[in-house]
Design a protein around this motif. Structure first.
Motif, PDB file in Angstrom:
ATOM      1  N   PRO A  92       1.107  -1.350   0.017  1.00  0.00           N
ATOM      2  CA  PRO A  92       0.137  -0.074  -0.546  1.00  0.00           C
ATOM      3  C   PRO A  92       0.976   1.113  -0.291  1.00  0.00           C
ATOM      4  O   PRO A  92       0.461   2.107  -0.419  1.00  0.00           O
ATOM      5  N   ALA A 139       0.018   4.262  -2.867  1.00  0.00           N
ATOM      6  CA  ALA A 139      -0.193   5.360  -2.582  1.00  0.00           C
ATOM      7  C   ALA A 139       0.644   6.204  -3.361  1.00  0.00           C
ATOM      8  O   ALA A 139       0.359   7.355  -3.370  1.00  0.00           O
ATOM      9  N   ILE A 192      -0.806   9.329  -6.336  1.00  0.00           N
ATOM     10  CA  ILE A 192       0.090  10.607  -5.664  1.00  0.00           C
ATOM     11  C   ILE A 192       0.942  11.519  -6.439  1.00  0.00           C
ATOM     12  O   ILE A 192       0.245  12.584  -7.545  1.00  0.00           O
ATOM     13  N   ILE A 205     -17.158  11.345 -17.050  1.00  0.00           N
ATOM     14  CA  ILE A 205     -16.808  12.862 -15.492  1.00  0.00           C
ATOM     15  C   ILE A 205     -15.049  12.700 -15.668  1.00  0.00           C
ATOM     16  O   ILE A 205     -14.248  13.680 -16.196  1.00  0.00           O
ATOM     17  N   ILE A 256     -12.241  20.614 -18.273  1.00  0.00           N
ATOM     18  CA  ILE A 256     -11.567  21.562 -17.254  1.00  0.00           C
ATOM     19  C   ILE A 256     -10.530  21.767 -17.243  1.00  0.00           C
ATOM     20  O   ILE A 256      -9.645  23.181 -16.383  1.00  0.00           O
ATOM     21  N   ARG A 257      -9.586  20.976 -16.438  1.00  0.00           N
ATOM     22  CA  ARG A 257      -8.452  21.343 -16.110  1.00  0.00           C
ATOM     23  C   ARG A 257      -7.261  21.639 -17.148  1.00  0.00           C
ATOM     24  O   ARG A 257      -6.258  22.382 -17.157  1.00  0.00           O
ATOM     25  N   ASN A 313     -22.827  12.938  -8.060  1.00  0.00           N
ATOM     26  CA  ASN A 313     -24.096  12.485  -9.474  1.00  0.00           C
ATOM     27  C   ASN A 313     -25.212  12.626  -8.907  1.00  0.00           C
ATOM     28  O   ASN A 313     -26.171  12.946  -9.696  1.00  0.00           O
ATOM     29  N   ILE A 345     -20.630  17.501 -12.084  1.00  0.00           N
ATOM     30  CA  ILE A 345     -20.608  16.905 -11.662  1.00  0.00           C
ATOM     31  C   ILE A 345     -18.520  16.615 -11.698  1.00  0.00           C
ATOM     32  O   ILE A 345     -17.838  16.367 -10.423  1.00  0.00           O
ATOM     33  N   ALA A 346     -17.678  16.247 -12.608  1.00  0.00           N
ATOM     34  CA  ALA A 346     -16.448  16.890 -12.451  1.00  0.00           C
ATOM     35  C   ALA A 346     -15.669  18.542 -12.355  1.00  0.00           C
ATOM     36  O   ALA A 346     -15.516  18.132 -11.480  1.00  0.00           O
ATOM     37  N   ILE A 390     -13.418  18.584  -8.841  1.00  0.00           N
ATOM     38  CA  ILE A 390     -11.988  18.564  -8.880  1.00  0.00           C
ATOM     39  C   ILE A 390     -11.933  19.376  -8.001  1.00  0.00           C
ATOM     40  O   ILE A 390     -11.202  19.400  -7.597  1.00  0.00           O
ATOM     41  N   ASN A 436      -8.961  19.852  -4.944  1.00  0.00           N
ATOM     42  CA  ASN A 436      -8.323  20.692  -5.191  1.00  0.00           C
ATOM     43  C   ASN A 436      -8.596  21.253  -3.470  1.00  0.00           C
ATOM     44  O   ASN A 436      -6.302  21.566  -2.770  1.00  0.00           O
ATOM     45  N   THR A 491      -7.294   0.643   1.843  1.00  0.00           N
ATOM     46  CA  THR A 491      -6.157   0.905   2.699  1.00  0.00           C
ATOM     47  C   THR A 491      -5.722   2.190   2.131  1.00  0.00           C
ATOM     48  O   THR A 491      -4.525   3.069   2.384  1.00  0.00           O
ATOM     49  N   ILE A 492      -5.690   2.112   0.913  1.00  0.00           N
ATOM     50  CA  ILE A 492      -5.304   2.835   0.010  1.00  0.00           C
ATOM     51  C   ILE A 492      -4.624   4.436  -0.263  1.00  0.00           C
ATOM     52  O   ILE A 492      -4.276   4.997  -0.174  1.00  0.00           O
ATOM     53  N   TRP A 508      -3.430   5.996   3.695  1.00  0.00           N
ATOM     54  CA  TRP A 508      -1.825   5.571   2.978  1.00  0.00           C
ATOM     55  C   TRP A 508      -1.776   7.080   2.490  1.00  0.00           C
ATOM     56  O   TRP A 508      -0.600   7.431   2.735  1.00  0.00           O
ATOM     57  N   GLU A 509      -2.622   7.439   1.298  1.00  0.00           N
ATOM     58  CA  GLU A 509      -2.442   8.283   0.758  1.00  0.00           C
ATOM     59  C   GLU A 509      -2.449   9.671   2.343  1.00  0.00           C
ATOM     60  O   GLU A 509      -2.265  10.896   2.042  1.00  0.00           O
ATOM     61  N   ILE A 541       0.669  10.053   3.809  1.00  0.00           N
ATOM     62  CA  ILE A 541       1.830  10.355   2.602  1.00  0.00           C
ATOM     63  C   ILE A 541       1.598  12.158   2.227  1.00  0.00           C
ATOM     64  O   ILE A 541       2.115  12.720   2.259  1.00  0.00           O
ATOM     65  N   ARG A 542       0.571  12.217   2.212  1.00  0.00           N
ATOM     66  CA  ARG A 542      -0.103  13.862   1.775  1.00  0.00           C
ATOM     67  C   ARG A 542       0.281  14.660   3.122  1.00  0.00           C
ATOM     68  O   ARG A 542       0.624  15.895   2.787  1.00  0.00           O
ATOM     69  N   HIS A 584       3.705   9.688   7.380  1.00  0.00           N
ATOM     70  CA  HIS A 584       3.957   8.228   6.803  1.00  0.00           C
ATOM     71  C   HIS A 584       5.694   7.472   7.305  1.00  0.00           C
ATOM     72  O   HIS A 584       5.270   6.207   7.595  1.00  0.00           O
ATOM     73  N   GLU A 641      -8.185  -4.448   5.128  1.00  0.00           N
ATOM     74  CA  GLU A 641      -6.800  -5.600   5.128  1.00  0.00           C
ATOM     75  C   GLU A 641      -7.295  -6.167   5.616  1.00  0.00           C
ATOM     76  O   GLU A 641      -7.638  -7.893   5.678  1.00  0.00           O
TER      77      GLU A 641
END
Lengths: 226, 226
Positions: free
Chosen positions: A75, A79, A83, A122, A129-130, B63, B78-79, B83, B87, B121-122, B125-126, B129-130, B134, B145
Motif C-alpha cells: 500500500p 499510494a 499521488i 466524468i 475543465i483542467r 452524481n 459533477i466534474a 475537481i 483541490n 487501505t490506499i 496511506w494516501e 503521505i500527503r 508516513h 485489509e
C-alpha cells in the motif's frame, strides 16, 4: 445554417501520451526510492506491460506492479505512485500549442464545437475543465454515455443529433486514422487528421476511395482551412 | 521490551471533518456558479443528506446531487465539483497542531508507532503521505485489509500481532469513544481520547468499570503522559 467541428480529446487537444509517460516515470522513481527493487528501465518496461495487459483505464496498475515484483500488494508504494502520478500529470496538463487560439478562431467563424471521445464521461469532462477549455464545447459525447465507441457510426450520429447538425456540415478532428477519420467519414462527415503520420496503406486508401480527409501537422493549421 | 502507540487517523491526526466541510462547500459554490439551481444552504443540506444516506466513502455524491436536482446526471457539474473538492482538500491538508512534534517525541522515547483505521487501505496511506507523516509509522492496519472494523477486537489484535507487541504495553489514541477507546480496551490495551468531549454516560461508564482511559484536549498533551 448550423456548422460544427467535433474534436477527439486525448492526443488531439493535449499530449495525453507524453504527459502520461512523464507522470508514470516520475511515479516509478518515487516508488523505487521508497524500496521497489527494480531499475528505472525494468520498472517502466514492466509497467507498460501491465498497462498493455489491463488497459489504460484500469485503476490498479501500481497494485499489480507491486504484487508482481514483491509477491504482494504494498500500500505505501502504491499510494506513493498514485499521488506522484496525479500530481505530475495535473501539474503538466495544458493544451497543445495553438489549441486555444484555434478554438477561438472557430467560435469567431460561427462554428459550434463538440467533443467525441472514447472514454469515461466524468474523466473526459475533468480533462476539458483542467485544460481550461470546457467553455468552448457545446456538446461532449463519450463512448460511456452512448454505449458505442469510435469508429462505430452510432457515437458520431448521437453527437450530430445532440448538436442538431447535419453530417455534411460537420468536420471531425482527431489523431487516429481508424477511430476518428474513418469513423467520421462513415457517418457522412469530413475529417481532419492531426498529430499523426499516414501510413502508405492509409494514403493509398484515401486516394483510392476519394475520402474527404485533410492532414495537418498541428492543430493551429486548422485556422487556415476552416 | 517493545512498547507501542497506535493512532486512529481521521479526526485524530488531522481535521478530516473540518477540511471535508470546507472542500464540500467550495465544490458546491463552483457547481452553483456553473448553473446548479440551489442556494448555498439548500445545496449543502442536500449534499449532507446524500452523504448520510450513501456513506462517506461512496464516490458519487455529486452524481446523485445533480440527478436529484435536475432529473439527470450532469457531467460538467459533477466534474467541476469533484475537481474543486479534491483541490481544496489537498491544498488544506495538514496535521493537527502539535501532531508532528508529538510523533517525534514518542519516537525519541523509543515507542513504535502504528495506525489503526476504519477505511480503504490506499486512501488511508494516501492521507499519511500527503500529511507528510508516513515515515513515523511502523505499521498501518486498515479495516479493509483485516476485514474487521473498530471496535471489533480483531483489528486491534491484528495490529498488535504485526507490531509484535503485547496489548498491555500498548496505547490506542483516537477521537471516538466506542470505536477507538472501548475497542482498544476490549483488546487489553489502554487508551487516550483526543478531540472529543465525553458524555455523562461515558464518564460514568469509565468510573464504574475502571476503564484505563485518559482524556486530553489536543494531541500535544500526549507528550506529558508518555
Amino acid at each position: 445554417m448550423l456548422k460544427a467541428v467535433f474534436f477527439d480529446i486525448d492526443d488531439t487537444l493535449y499530449d495525453t501520451s507524453g504527459f502520461a509517460r512523464l507522470a508514470r516515470k516520475a511515479a516509478l522513481n518515487v516508488m523505487i526510492d521508497a524500496g521497489l527493487p527494480l531499475s528505472r528501465e525494468e520498472a517502466y518496461r514492466l509497467l507498460r506491460e501491465i498497462i498493455a495487459e489491463k488497459g489504460s483505464n484500469y485503476d490498479k496498475h501500481f497494485n499489480v506492479l507491486t504484487e508482481r515484483v514483491l509477491g504482494e500488494e504494498k500500500p505505501l508504494l502504491i499510494a506513493l505512485g498514485m499521488i506522484t502520478y496525479h500530481n505530475v500529470k495535473f501539474a503538466l496538463l495544458r493544451p497543445f500549442p495553438n489549441t486555444i487560439s484555434t478554438l477561438i478562431h472557430l467560435k469567431g467563424k460561427g462554428y459550434r464545437l463538440g467533443a467525441i471521445s472514447n472514454g469515461i464521461t466524468i474523466k473526459q469532462w475533468e480533462k476539458l475543465i483542467r485544460l481550461g477549455i470546457h467553455h468552448f464545447f457545446d456538446e461532449v459525447v463519450t463512448s460511456e454515455e452512448v454505449n458505442s465507441e469510435k469508429p462505430d457510426i452510432e457515437i458520431f450520429r448521437e453527437a450530430l443529433r445532440r448538436m442538431g447538425c447535419r453530417p455534411e456540415r460537420s468536420v471531425m478532428v482527431g489523431n487516429k486514422f481508424t477511430e476518428d477519420i474513418l469513423g467520421a467519414i462513415n457517418a457522412g462527415m469530413s475529417a481532419i487528421l492531426v498529430n499523426s503520420e499516414l501510413s502508405d496503406d492509409e494514403r493509398d486508401r484515401i486516394k483510392r476511395e476519394g475520402l474527404d480527409v485533410t492532414v495537418v501537422q498541428e492543430i493551429g493549421e486548422i485556422r487556415e482551412i476552416l
